[in-house]
Scaffold this active site. Sequence first.
Site, PDB file in Angstrom:
ATOM      1  N   LYS A  22      50.256  67.134  64.952  1.00 21.19           N
ATOM      2  CA  LYS A  22      50.867  67.830  63.810  1.00 21.19           C
ATOM      3  C   LYS A  22      50.596  69.332  63.900  1.00 21.19           C
ATOM      4  O   LYS A  22      51.486  70.156  63.706  1.00 21.19           O
ATOM      5  CB  LYS A  22      50.334  67.241  62.494  1.00 21.19           C
ATOM      6  CG  LYS A  22      50.934  65.864  62.211  1.00 21.19           C
ATOM      7  CD  LYS A  22      50.191  65.062  61.153  1.00 21.19           C
ATOM      8  CE  LYS A  22      50.762  63.647  61.090  1.00 21.19           C
ATOM      9  NZ  LYS A  22      50.026  62.732  60.225  1.00 21.19           N
ATOM     10  N   GLN A  56      45.006  63.065  56.255  1.00 15.94           N
ATOM     11  CA  GLN A  56      45.259  62.014  57.246  1.00 15.94           C
ATOM     12  C   GLN A  56      44.602  60.694  56.808  1.00 15.94           C
ATOM     13  O   GLN A  56      43.414  60.660  56.504  1.00 15.94           O
ATOM     14  CB  GLN A  56      44.713  62.458  58.619  1.00 15.94           C
ATOM     15  CG  GLN A  56      45.061  61.517  59.745  1.00 15.94           C
ATOM     16  CD  GLN A  56      46.555  61.432  60.023  1.00 15.94           C
ATOM     17  OE1 GLN A  56      47.264  62.434  60.066  1.00 15.94           O
ATOM     18  NE2 GLN A  56      47.056  60.221  60.192  1.00 15.94           N
ATOM     19  N   ASP A 114      53.725  64.604  52.602  1.00 17.33           N
ATOM     20  CA  ASP A 114      53.734  63.235  53.125  1.00 17.33           C
ATOM     21  C   ASP A 114      54.585  62.335  52.227  1.00 17.33           C
ATOM     22  O   ASP A 114      54.916  61.211  52.612  1.00 17.33           O
ATOM     23  CB  ASP A 114      52.295  62.689  53.178  1.00 17.33           C
ATOM     24  CG  ASP A 114      51.809  62.485  54.607  1.00 17.33           C
ATOM     25  OD1 ASP A 114      52.654  62.462  55.522  1.00 17.33           O
ATOM     26  OD2 ASP A 114      50.587  62.344  54.790  1.00 17.33           O
TER      27      ASP A 114
END
Length: 291
Positions: free
Chosen positions: A52, A96, A119
Amino acid sequence: MIVLDGKIASQSVKDSLKQQVADLMEAGKRAPHLAVIIVGNNGASETYVASKVKNCAEIGFTSTLIRLESEIDENVLLLQIEALNNDAGIDGILVQLPLPKQINEQKVIEAIDPAKDVDGFHPVNVGKLVQGLPTFISATPFGIMLLLEYYKIETKGKHAVVIGRSNIVGRPMSILLSSNSKFGNCTVTICHSHTANLKEICLQGDIIVAALGKPEFVKADMVKAGAIIIDVGITRVEDATAKKGFRIKGDVAYDEVAAKASAITPVPGGVGLMTIAGLLKNTLQAYHDRS
Ligand code: NAD
């Protein structure tokens, strides 16, 4: 048979984003900024986070990687999120997953400002998705929609079978495929661990999205000839002959299913790369929404 190549499709998304960032720079504006938090040092999470950060750099986004020890108290993470929520220079926040056991994931998801939730996991954003309102779509299902769009896959009127009902993949995927939109309008069956007759249901699928996390679960005898197969699964399977000691396997037995399908995503090189494209698109959207 077409291979739905995530490398090519994600590159196309990234090229467009890179151009948009270059235009912002030329206009004297700041770059979009993504903050990524990783707790502990889970091997797979490290790989995803590194990718990422690398992809942000490739297209001209700023990124900040925040590392926290695996033993931290939940409050430390919540305070960190609050600081990022209040930081006007941060557009997107990503924590994460998975998180260590002492930390309540749902609490963490709900702590992120929905306007920075790139997200797309916050209940506010999921609610908007359900109602067909503009929102941050969970990055993996968003990436899959971008892949369908890139390859101009006709979805209208098709029967899509989604295997897996998680909040981050299966459930939002089923909503998107059934939505009244260009790459939606499917009739969707969502399957899970209690589904009876899974094989019979899969055999009716014009499109199958496999997101259950069981390596090579979907076999050729579960797939109708000409089906479109989207393999979301990523599992590390031990293999002493591999350089790293493991291989990445999808949820679909690729070779035998590819021989029967009209289109299929490879693993790796499919949905995983599209997930990053979805995340980057969400981050630019967050930037514009907040500017
Ligand atoms: P999860 O464990 O949260 O959910 C799995 C789902 O599969 C559950 O809803 C469960 O009911 C269902 N399931 C389990 N066994 C089943 C069976 N035998 N038959 C039918 N349904 C069954 O997993 P998740 O977070 O949704 O992830 C699924 C897979 O996708 C994992 O391999 C994960 O690593 C991968 N993943 C990939 C990406 C990507 O970018 N490619 C992103 C997220 C997740």
